[in-house]
Design a protein around this motif. Sequence first.
Motif, PDB file in Angstrom:
ATOM      1  N   ASN A   1      30.487  29.928  42.951  1.00  0.00           N
ATOM      2  CA  ASN A   1      30.291  28.936  41.998  1.00  0.00           C
ATOM      3  C   ASN A   1      30.883  27.554  42.567  1.00  0.00           C
ATOM      4  O   ASN A   1      32.036  27.525  42.216  1.00  0.00           O
TER       5      ASN A   1
ATOM      6  N   LYS B   1      30.469  24.753  41.235  1.00  0.00           N
ATOM      7  CA  LYS B   1      30.717  23.860  39.816  1.00  0.00           C
ATOM      8  C   LYS B   1      30.116  22.576  40.440  1.00  0.00           C
ATOM      9  O   LYS B   1      29.055  22.586  40.880  1.00  0.00           O
TER      10      LYS B   1
ATOM     11  N   HIS C   1      28.589  30.477  31.394  1.00  0.00           N
ATOM     12  CA  HIS C   1      30.246  30.167  31.809  1.00  0.00           C
ATOM     13  C   HIS C   1      31.142  29.453  30.936  1.00  0.00           C
ATOM     14  O   HIS C   1      30.719  28.726  30.078  1.00  0.00           O
TER      15      HIS C   1
ATOM     16  N   GLU D   1      35.340  36.927  32.879  1.00  0.00           N
ATOM     17  CA  GLU D   1      36.092  35.827  33.695  1.00  0.00           C
ATOM     18  C   GLU D   1      37.082  35.407  32.352  1.00  0.00           C
ATOM     19  O   GLU D   1      36.796  34.390  31.409  1.00  0.00           O
TER      20      GLU D   1
ATOM     21  N   ILE E   1      41.312  31.200  34.951  1.00  0.00           N
ATOM     22  CA  ILE E   1      40.609  30.278  35.702  1.00  0.00           C
ATOM     23  C   ILE E   1      41.185  29.097  36.199  1.00  0.00           C
ATOM     24  O   ILE E   1      41.830  28.474  35.592  1.00  0.00           O
ATOM     25  N   GLY E   2      40.926  28.710  37.597  1.00  0.00           N
ATOM     26  CA  GLY E   2      41.385  27.594  37.987  1.00  0.00           C
ATOM     27  C   GLY E   2      42.990  27.505  38.179  1.00  0.00           C
ATOM     28  O   GLY E   2      43.934  26.586  38.198  1.00  0.00           O
TER      29      GLY E   2
ATOM     30  N   GLY F   1      38.038  34.293  38.381  1.00  0.00           N
ATOM     31  CA  GLY F   1      39.271  33.598  37.772  1.00  0.00           C
ATOM     32  C   GLY F   1      40.396  33.784  38.765  1.00  0.00           C
ATOM     33  O   GLY F   1      40.972  34.737  38.959  1.00  0.00           O
ATOM     34  N   SER F   2      40.412  32.578  39.516  1.00  0.00           N
ATOM     35  CA  SER F   2      41.738  32.487  40.594  1.00  0.00           C
ATOM     36  C   SER F   2      41.614  33.573  41.810  1.00  0.00           C
ATOM     37  O   SER F   2      42.428  33.948  41.938  1.00  0.00           O
TER      38      SER F   2
ATOM     39  N   GLY G   1      35.165  30.432  42.370  1.00  0.00           N
ATOM     40  CA  GLY G   1      35.126  28.935  42.270  1.00  0.00           C
ATOM     41  C   GLY G   1      35.577  28.418  43.360  1.00  0.00           C
ATOM     42  O   GLY G   1      35.109  28.079  44.296  1.00  0.00           O
ATOM     43  N   ARG G   2      36.795  27.635  43.303  1.00  0.00           N
ATOM     44  CA  ARG G   2      37.532  26.795  44.075  1.00  0.00           C
ATOM     45  C   ARG G   2      37.519  27.392  45.618  1.00  0.00           C
ATOM     46  O   ARG G   2      36.899  26.767  46.667  1.00  0.00           O
TER      47      ARG G   2
END
Length: 251
Positions: free
Chosen positions: A9, A11, A95, A166, A171-172, A213-214, A234-235
């Motif tokens: 993702n 984003k 999301h 999630e 998250i993040g 989530g992370s 994500g990241r």
Amino acid sequence: MPKRILVANWKNHPESSARAAIILDGLQKKSQIFKKISTYIAPPSTYFESASKKIKGFANLASQDMFFATDGTFTGAITPDISKSFGVKLAILGHSERRALGETNEVVSDKMKTTLRSGFIPLLCVGETERDQEGNHFEFIREELELSLNGVRRKDDARKLVIAYEPVWAIGKKAKEAMQPEELSEMVIFIRKVLTDIFGRDSAEEIPILYGGSVDATNAKELMRAGVDGLLVGRASLDPKIFASIAEAYL
Ligand code: PGA
């Protein structure tokens, strides 16, 4: 649905198409790993065209949302037809970052129905914002699943569905602040039970449940061992080498 799914993702990143091309080239170099599992890349829609060309043969294109209507004129909308023309196969729906902008379970369920009717795989995200000693997060997840899947009851629909758990609080963050595998196992069992109540045991068994989530290269393996069928990243998905190491954790 095939099990063992990995979803990137992106984003609202990266900030330029030149940078997107660098990431896509990096993914191509690791294509052999991504080919071994079911890999999906969800870039911003402005990069659909370049991404669909560069990931061909080792990953599928995904969208980060799906517009709820197919007919009519809607300024600013990326409709299902547009997504389809680029080869989008899967759509991330509900999301938490979209829910935080005001997207309700009702809107998510409309998008679920449009996504299914239009022939995409819906990846439904659910997750509590916080946890308490009383375990209210379980009831929160049950309600989010039931309401987001309102009107989605056919066994045929269940066969196409993917769920991503999630927890918003995870998250993040840094990898060590991600969810712990023991807690995750417990939630996966609970989600499977709710899906069984909705679709019946045989269909529910088939629905892949992912965690997000992370996730990064350091915790992917232990999270996979917690009984999930894949990860939503994500990241860490913006770094091809790290993303490839996450894929390796599946093998
Ligand atoms: P993260 O994001 O991996 O950066 O925590 C996951 C997500 O929001 O899907």
